[in-house]
Write a protein that holds these residues in place. Sequence first.
Motif, PDB file in Angstrom:
ATOM      1  N   VAL A  42       0.834  -1.198   0.000  1.00 10.99           N
ATOM      2  CA  VAL A  42       0.000   0.000   0.000  1.00 10.99           C
ATOM      3  C   VAL A  42       0.874   1.256   0.000  1.00 10.99           C
ATOM      4  O   VAL A  42       0.544   2.258  -0.640  1.00 10.99           O
ATOM      5  CB  VAL A  42      -0.942  -0.034   1.225  1.00 10.99           C
ATOM      6  CG1 VAL A  42      -1.533   1.326   1.478  1.00 10.99           C
ATOM      7  CG2 VAL A  42      -2.038  -1.027   1.009  1.00 10.99           C
ATOM      8  N   PRO A  51      13.366   4.982   1.429  1.00  7.96           N
ATOM      9  CA  PRO A  51      13.270   6.302   2.072  1.00  7.96           C
ATOM     10  C   PRO A  51      14.560   6.747   2.757  1.00  7.96           C
ATOM     11  O   PRO A  51      14.635   6.874   3.959  1.00  7.96           O
ATOM     12  CB  PRO A  51      12.139   6.118   3.073  1.00  7.96           C
ATOM     13  CG  PRO A  51      12.060   4.685   3.304  1.00  7.96           C
ATOM     14  CD  PRO A  51      12.501   4.007   2.071  1.00  7.96           C
ATOM     15  N   VAL A  60       9.356   6.238  -1.545  1.00  9.44           N
ATOM     16  CA  VAL A  60       8.071   5.612  -1.234  1.00  9.44           C
ATOM     17  C   VAL A  60       7.601   6.162   0.103  1.00  9.44           C
ATOM     18  O   VAL A  60       8.320   6.862   0.802  1.00  9.44           O
ATOM     19  CB  VAL A  60       8.207   4.079  -1.179  1.00  9.44           C
ATOM     20  CG1 VAL A  60       8.619   3.549  -2.513  1.00  9.44           C
ATOM     21  CG2 VAL A  60       9.187   3.672  -0.128  1.00  9.44           C
ATOM     22  N   ASP A  61       6.355   5.834   0.442  1.00  8.82           N
ATOM     23  CA  ASP A  61       5.778   6.333   1.684  1.00  8.82           C
ATOM     24  C   ASP A  61       6.477   5.665   2.874  1.00  8.82           C
ATOM     25  O   ASP A  61       6.435   4.448   2.995  1.00  8.82           O
ATOM     26  CB  ASP A  61       4.288   6.003   1.686  1.00  8.82           C
ATOM     27  CG  ASP A  61       3.529   6.887   2.644  1.00  8.82           C
ATOM     28  OD1 ASP A  61       4.184   7.713   3.284  1.00  8.82           O
ATOM     29  OD2 ASP A  61       2.311   6.748   2.746  1.00  8.82           O
ATOM     30  N   PRO A  62       7.138   6.411   3.755  1.00  7.71           N
ATOM     31  CA  PRO A  62       7.894   5.757   4.828  1.00  7.71           C
ATOM     32  C   PRO A  62       7.047   5.339   6.020  1.00  7.71           C
ATOM     33  O   PRO A  62       7.512   4.610   6.875  1.00  7.71           O
ATOM     34  CB  PRO A  62       8.898   6.831   5.247  1.00  7.71           C
ATOM     35  CG  PRO A  62       8.205   8.091   4.939  1.00  7.71           C
ATOM     36  CD  PRO A  62       7.358   7.853   3.745  1.00  7.71           C
ATOM     37  N   LEU A  63       5.814   5.804   6.085  1.00  5.93           N
ATOM     38  CA  LEU A  63       5.010   5.509   7.270  1.00  5.93           C
ATOM     39  C   LEU A  63       4.657   4.024   7.419  1.00  5.93           C
ATOM     40  O   LEU A  63       4.822   3.471   8.506  1.00  5.93           O
ATOM     41  CB  LEU A  63       3.748   6.367   7.249  1.00  5.93           C
ATOM     42  CG  LEU A  63       2.853   6.260   8.466  1.00  5.93           C
ATOM     43  CD1 LEU A  63       3.630   6.628   9.704  1.00  5.93           C
ATOM     44  CD2 LEU A  63       1.679   7.188   8.327  1.00  5.93           C
ATOM     45  N   HIS A  65       6.343   1.498   6.505  1.00  3.23           N
ATOM     46  CA  HIS A  65       7.539   0.751   6.881  1.00  3.23           C
ATOM     47  C   HIS A  65       7.771   0.823   8.383  1.00  3.23           C
ATOM     48  O   HIS A  65       8.026  -0.202   9.024  1.00  3.23           O
ATOM     49  CB  HIS A  65       8.754   1.316   6.153  1.00  3.23           C
ATOM     50  CG  HIS A  65       8.724   1.102   4.683  1.00  3.23           C
ATOM     51  ND1 HIS A  65       7.901   1.823   3.842  1.00  3.23           N
ATOM     52  CD2 HIS A  65       9.402   0.256   3.890  1.00  3.23           C
ATOM     53  CE1 HIS A  65       8.090   1.414   2.606  1.00  3.23           C
ATOM     54  NE2 HIS A  65       8.986   0.471   2.606  1.00  3.23           N
ATOM     55  N   SER A  66       7.627   2.016   8.938  1.00  8.66           N
ATOM     56  CA  SER A  66       7.886   2.122  10.374  1.00  8.66           C
ATOM     57  C   SER A  66       6.792   1.430  11.178  1.00  8.66           C
ATOM     58  O   SER A  66       7.062   0.806  12.204  1.00  8.66           O
ATOM     59  CB  SER A  66       8.024   3.582  10.777  1.00  8.66           C
ATOM     60  OG  SER A  66       6.981   4.330  10.236  1.00  8.66           O
ATOM     61  N   ILE A  69       7.696  -2.199  11.197  1.00  8.52           N
ATOM     62  CA  ILE A  69       8.750  -2.577  12.161  1.00  8.52           C
ATOM     63  C   ILE A  69       8.127  -2.824  13.522  1.00  8.52           C
ATOM     64  O   ILE A  69       8.403  -3.825  14.192  1.00  8.52           O
ATOM     65  CB  ILE A  69       9.836  -1.484  12.225  1.00  8.52           C
ATOM     66  CG1 ILE A  69      10.765  -1.631  11.044  1.00  8.52           C
ATOM     67  CG2 ILE A  69      10.628  -1.598  13.502  1.00  8.52           C
ATOM     68  CD1 ILE A  69      12.002  -0.816  11.147  1.00  8.52           C
ATOM     69  N   THR A  70       7.226  -1.936  13.927  1.00  5.49           N
ATOM     70  CA  THR A  70       6.496  -2.143  15.175  1.00  5.49           C
ATOM     71  C   THR A  70       5.751  -3.471  15.155  1.00  5.49           C
ATOM     72  O   THR A  70       5.788  -4.237  16.115  1.00  5.49           O
ATOM     73  CB  THR A  70       5.500  -0.992  15.363  1.00  5.49           C
ATOM     74  OG1 THR A  70       6.191   0.225  15.258  1.00  5.49           O
ATOM     75  CG2 THR A  70       4.831  -1.067  16.699  1.00  5.49           C
ATOM     76  N   VAL A  73       7.914  -6.696  15.645  1.00 10.21           N
ATOM     77  CA  VAL A  73       8.320  -6.973  17.022  1.00 10.21           C
ATOM     78  C   VAL A  73       7.126  -7.472  17.843  1.00 10.21           C
ATOM     79  O   VAL A  73       7.249  -8.393  18.657  1.00 10.21           O
ATOM     80  CB  VAL A  73       8.959  -5.723  17.635  1.00 10.21           C
ATOM     81  CG1 VAL A  73       9.286  -5.953  19.074  1.00 10.21           C
ATOM     82  CG2 VAL A  73      10.202  -5.383  16.883  1.00 10.21           C
ATOM     83  N   ILE A  74       5.948  -6.893  17.594  1.00 11.42           N
ATOM     84  CA  ILE A  74       4.784  -7.337  18.352  1.00 11.42           C
ATOM     85  C   ILE A  74       4.390  -8.749  17.949  1.00 11.42           C
ATOM     86  O   ILE A  74       3.967  -9.565  18.777  1.00 11.42           O
ATOM     87  CB  ILE A  74       3.639  -6.329  18.171  1.00 11.42           C
ATOM     88  CG1 ILE A  74       3.994  -5.067  18.936  1.00 11.42           C
ATOM     89  CG2 ILE A  74       2.337  -6.864  18.680  1.00 11.42           C
ATOM     90  CD1 ILE A  74       3.011  -3.983  18.805  1.00 11.42           C
ATOM     91  N   LEU A  76       6.511 -11.035  17.042  1.00  8.23           N
ATOM     92  CA  LEU A  76       7.468 -11.896  17.741  1.00  8.23           C
ATOM     93  C   LEU A  76       7.041 -12.107  19.187  1.00  8.23           C
ATOM     94  O   LEU A  76       7.051 -13.241  19.690  1.00  8.23           O
ATOM     95  CB  LEU A  76       8.853 -11.252  17.681  1.00  8.23           C
ATOM     96  CG  LEU A  76      10.048 -11.998  18.255  1.00  8.23           C
ATOM     97  CD1 LEU A  76      11.233 -11.781  17.354  1.00  8.23           C
ATOM     98  CD2 LEU A  76      10.414 -11.512  19.638  1.00  8.23           C
ATOM     99  N   ALA A  77       6.632 -11.020  19.840  1.00  7.34           N
ATOM    100  CA  ALA A  77       6.232 -11.140  21.245  1.00  7.34           C
ATOM    101  C   ALA A  77       5.005 -12.020  21.380  1.00  7.34           C
ATOM    102  O   ALA A  77       4.936 -12.881  22.271  1.00  7.34           O
ATOM    103  CB  ALA A  77       5.960  -9.752  21.821  1.00  7.34           C
TER     104      ALA A  77
END
Lengths: 108, 95, 130
Positions: A42, A51, A60-63, A65-66, A69-70, A73-74, A76-77
Amino acid sequence: MNIAILVILVGLYGLTNNDNAIKLMMSLSVMGTGVILLFVTVGYIPGGEAPLMTGPVSTVDPLPHSVMITFIVINLATTALGLAMILQLFKGYGSVNISEYFGGEEEL
Amino acid sequence: MKGKHRSKNILTLGLLCLIAVLIISGLRLEHQDKRDSPLHRYYVETYEDAGSINLVETILLNYRAYDTFGEVMVLYIAIAGILILGEDKKKGDVT
Amino acid sequence: MRTAGRAITPFILLYGAYVTLFGVLSPGGGFPGGIIMASGVILILVTHGSDEIKALVENIEWLDTFGALAFLVVGLTGLFIGGAYFTNIWPRSPAMLVILDVVVALKVFAGTVALFVYFFKLEVIPSSTE
């Protein structure tokens, strides 16, 4: 984009049609992978690069991607916590079959 | 046995409806042009305030550091929960 | 396998540190760097598994707690100096991003290693079969 939706649906199918608790966690992980793929797709802008602002480049839109990343990790938890719970259930019941946790009946 | 088959049929029907909805909405998302989105323009124009050229890092640790703090807390609580789950090995009789 | 693990682990740790510290100038950051460093420690845990390394790694949860608290402290510093939570204390300078990167990398590293130590130490014997 449609491939991402397909991956999510494969995970959903595995989530509904399995009795093995470890396979359920694997299906959840597959669904998470599909969600990552969907969000990154998207955020794509035609002609965009990664970026990194090394100059006046169109990125590209960097939002997404970040956010992803969150989400990794969630994911994985969540997977680790679920597997630990399954280990404790296996210690108690001697089985990873979820239908045995509800008294061994066939009806869901 | 019979009830299980019926519930599986209902689930499959629901899955098919979900496939249709998701694919239609996905095709609609694909045709949007996000280059003119104000959020994207804001990030691209003001990234120098953070001093980094990596936009993902900038968003993760500067614009949305509060979200990252929540994520770190989620990881911490999950690991604490796992370690707590392994504590009571002596009284392992669940039933 | 043991020799390979011993030879590769320092380079994996170095690469993780590089990815963490240069996350503001290149692709990377705290989360991938922490995971890479944790994979190095897990490699040497799997291949060697000696008691010294286990004793060193066993109490790594305090580093996890330290990472979470340090992240909170950085945010509160921004609150007291800049007026808002996680304000950039030094404008137009990546110092704060580097600090947060290192904190996040330590946190993820400690958390992942603690997870693997926990799963290694388990002995799974179902009680109903006894």
